[in-house]
Design an enzyme around this catalytic site. Structure first.
Site, mmCIF file in Angstrom:
data_model
loop_
_atom_site.group_PDB
_atom_site.id
_atom_site.type_symbol
_atom_site.label_atom_id
_atom_site.label_comp_id
_atom_site.label_asym_id
_atom_site.label_seq_id
_atom_site.Cartn_x
_atom_site.Cartn_y
_atom_site.Cartn_z
ATOM 1 N N GLY A 1 0.817 -1.206 0.000
ATOM 2 C CA GLY A 1 0.000 0.000 0.000
ATOM 3 C C GLY A 1 0.852 1.259 0.000
ATOM 4 C CB SER A 2 -0.040 4.723 0.814
ATOM 5 O OG SER A 2 -0.306 4.727 2.210
ATOM 6 N N GLY B 1 2.195 2.420 5.235
ATOM 7 C CA GLY B 1 3.220 1.395 5.420
ATOM 8 C C GLY B 1 4.236 1.801 6.470
ATOM 9 C CD GLU C 1 4.969 -3.843 -3.588
ATOM 10 O OE1 GLU C 1 4.410 -4.926 -3.753
ATOM 11 O OE2 GLU C 1 4.712 -2.837 -4.276
ATOM 12 C CB CYS D 1 3.657 -1.324 -6.895
ATOM 13 S SG CYS D 1 3.468 -3.060 -7.297
#
Lengths: 495, 495
Positions: A199-200, A204, A223, A260
């Site tokens: 995620g962001s 994160g 990630e 991503c």
């Protein structure tokens, strides 16, 4: 109301039972989970389309990938190489005095808490790569479902859990919870042994900080953000500008840029007509963004970039919000000079999660490494498009720079479309991930959920199966024979 | 006044050059460092005796261990298995669409900051295991020397650096700094890629928190506190009480108990005469403690333990501080019932770093797992002394519990004396270490300082040596052939 204490204790009990199961049984359960997805495909994809706005083709492919990676991990489990078994025989001639019999392998860490992603409702969600690799390692999994696809998460967990448990996995091997505070509370639970997240960067980092600040800190594999620079040399542009323009647009537009590994920056030398080539490839059809939150974030980043001095719009694209605050977008492509990118770095460098990319015009390939070294932290990927037989110190330096700042180096091709296979590396230096020793795609993703333990002088009858001389699980065993230490330090002399 | 900016930039430059050196050259430099220690042995051991109070025999052994582990890591480097090379051939039949050529290995992370220990002035200090494994991985090292042995640190770094650089290593490959604030400042420097530490839980946690809170977080491998419980069954005591008493005292007394693997608790059933046997083995000769700080800490813990209700003194031992605030001690052994240990856990459970151990009298082996599960977090080791042919579900449960809470499970023997070898695991769940995926002793310690990178479709001429088809470094390469994915999920069916 869900009782988190029950969730955590169920996970702990299930994890211990699952860890004790022989590899073939664990593998069989993983394959059963994969097999169960296919008959449900039509229904699951229908729900996923409604909840995420992703296309049917993309979702069908993603579901297949999810099943394939469960099968791949089944084979990783049976192979047993991931256990990294090392057996040092007892050695009376050991150079530092008698060496006892020592046997080491990697054991599952215990219950894993997996925060699912918005943009991969199958492959990085309930039955996705983090879940599959943690289950393969021998850990029970609790998934904190993403609020963007709650019905799909529920539908998936029912199917997968039934398949796993129907195949002998312990009750509670996979659980689904919802809500950010629930996730935080579980991350703080002493029974949780590791966390994973996609995620962001903001969320994160918040979760990584929580994992590190616990009374007992635990590993947290997040990630987060990546802008995946692509570098096109003059020779490549001379050779195949049309192909590059075409593929670039495809890579930026796919899944509405909500990947991503989307190339956020394309570094290219000034070349007449290249921008027009790119513009001519961009399709005008709208794609829905995943959810209102992502639409809002994308609007903010896009507005900022379009309003930044020095930024020239190549394709303005569009973004509109509908009555339900869902975003609908067509790709936006802009161009900026290397100098303006540096001058406006605070406005331009952050990831724009959506169908937007920035072309950076640079002067001379010798200048590239100094330029990007000034600009970028870590990334998941870095890509070079060079001429067919091109070779130069500038090119070599650029590849070395990418290897030092990303988890995957591509030569030609595009970073989107991540192969699920043994040699994949999906992870990179911060802020691409919180822990760049791991990968969240590919066979070695299992390593994140293991911890080495050595057994000293333990009799055969009391050893875990992978460490026994009769090797009932048929796993690879690396043996160090008695006397080996006498020649330590000699190997560099041989040729 | 040392300029930390120069230290960090020197390390970064040296690290890049060192990482690019072929393995045989790196190995040759490590062996040269090992070879250089031997001629200096007499002088170095003399300084170490003055600074640490450790015995000549112990220090001679430790210096040899330090040289041996440099040689072992030289062979680890040449072997190349640590690179974990995986090559997935391009695959047009791949089940999820064409798989590109993917090649993955592990690259050095960059400069490592190593906080040296007080209690191993050679083996966990300037040229110790953390340094040797980081150098082997291809990383430059900055050692924050321990204030307990400053002259030894300086003498060692001069000898080892001269040998490394004389053998072709880049200038600045190994640097020594001093002072806690200097260490903290460097740990916050963006050029430092990883940290290692051996010392107290308090300081280790503080440093781990700093590493995790950096703008760019980095891995931090700290080895902190451990009480290393030893469990003696009734059958073992019946078989060999004298031997156990004798060896227990030796393990607790060696190096004045200032070892991270000293058995802090010995669980034994009530047995007439066992305490007297132990008491009869304890020598009356004083041993100097490492430094005034350790003496102060030991005095506090010992006083607390001796004054705790329910604690019975078996051997009172002694502790005196001399004019220079150095501590001189003889072993202290106490006994407590399992019930009193639980009741007094806040006073008794913390590590006592020095020659003190607690005998815990327990009732029935079936009660042990529940008891220790209530008491202990993570440990470096856990040891079982059972009868020669003993087997029971209680014994099996105990071994499984240890494996779940420690890095090393011993059957017989004693945790002190850690073999430097491939299958060693010196690390364990918190608070034994900050990161239990690593080990600070043995060949796999190199893994802490590596990061995986994948190369996608990169032409042979531009690939790093370990990934090339012609394999000029002769490293192990795991290959996945085209078509393999078609049978994924089938392996569990075969027998």
């Amino acid at each position: 109301m869900i009782d988190l204490d029950v969730v955590a204790s169920t996970a702990a009990t299930a994890s211990a039972a699952w860890a004790a199961m022989p590899p073939r049984e664990r593998a069989r359960a993983l394959v059963a989970a994969a097999d169960a997805l296919t008959p449900a495909q039509e229904e699951l994809v229908r729900i996923a389309r409604e909840e995420t706005g992703l296309t049917e083709a993309r979702l069908n492919g993603e579901l297949m990938r999810t099943a394939v990676q469960l099968r791949m991990f089944a084979d990783v489990v049976v192979d047993g190489g991931y256990l990294d078994v090392r057996i040092d025989e007892a050695d009376t001639e050991f150079v530092l005095g008698v060496r006892p019999d020592l046997r080491r392998y990697r054991q599952p860490v215990g219950p894993v808490l997996n925060f699912a992603a918005s943009n991969f409702p199958f492959a990085f969600s309930v039955a996705g790569g983090d879940t599959a690799s943690a289950l393969a390692a021998g850990c029970a999994v609790i998934v904190k479902g993403h609020p963007g696809h709650p019905r799909l998460s529920l539908g998936t967990v029912e199917i997968v859990t039934a398949a796993l448990e129907g195949s002998g996995a312990p009750s509670g091997i996979l659980q689904l919870v919802a809500g950010q505070q629930t996730g935080i509370d579980l991350l703080n639970d002493p029974r949780i042994a590791a966390g994973s997240f996609t995620g962001s960067t903001r969320i994160g980092r918040m979760l990584a900080n929580i994992a590190a600040a616990r009374p007992v800190p635990i590993p947290f594999y997040g990630e987060l953000g990546s802008v995946n620079p692509v570098f096109v040399t003059r020779a490549a542009l001379d050779e195949r500008a049309e192909e590059i323009a075409d593929e670039f647009v495809t890579s930026v537009s796919g899944s509405a840029g909500q990947l991503c590994t989307k190339p956020g920056f394309l570094f290219a030398p000034a070349a007449e007509g290249f921008a027009e080539l790119i513009a001519s490839r961009v399709a005008a059809s709208e794609h829905r963004l995943l959810n209102p939150s992502i639409a809002g974030g994308y609007r903010e980043r896009r507005d900022t970039i379009l309003a930044t001095p020095g930024v020239e719009t190549i394709v303005e694209g569009s973004l509109r919000l509908d009555n339900e605050a869902q975003g609908w977008a067509t790709p936006t492509i802009v161009r900026v000079s290397a100098g303006d990118l540096i001058a406006q770095r605070d406005r331009l460098l952050d990831e724009a999660f959506g169908p937007l990319s920035v072309i950076v015009e640079y002067e001379g390939e010798e200048s590239l490494v100094a330029l990007v070294d000034e600009l970028f932290d870590g990334n998941l990927t870095g890509t070079v498009h060079a001429g067919r037989d091109e070779d130069s110190s500038a090119l070599r330096s650029l590849i070395a720079w990418i290897a030092g700042h990303a988890g995957r180096v591509l030569f030609g091709g595009w970073p989107t479309g991540v192969a699920v296979t043994s040699a994949q590396q999906h992870g990179g230096p911060w802020p691409a991930t919180t822990n760049d020793t791991g990968t969240s795609v590919g066979g070695t993703a299992i390593s994140r959920f293991l911890r080495p333990v050595a057994y000293q002088s333990v009799p055969q009858r009391l050893l875990p199966e992978p460490l026994r001389d009769d090797n009932p699980w048929h796993v690879p065993q690396q043996r160090a024979a008695a006397g080996e230490s006498r020649s330590w330090g000699e190997s560099y002399r041989s040729v």
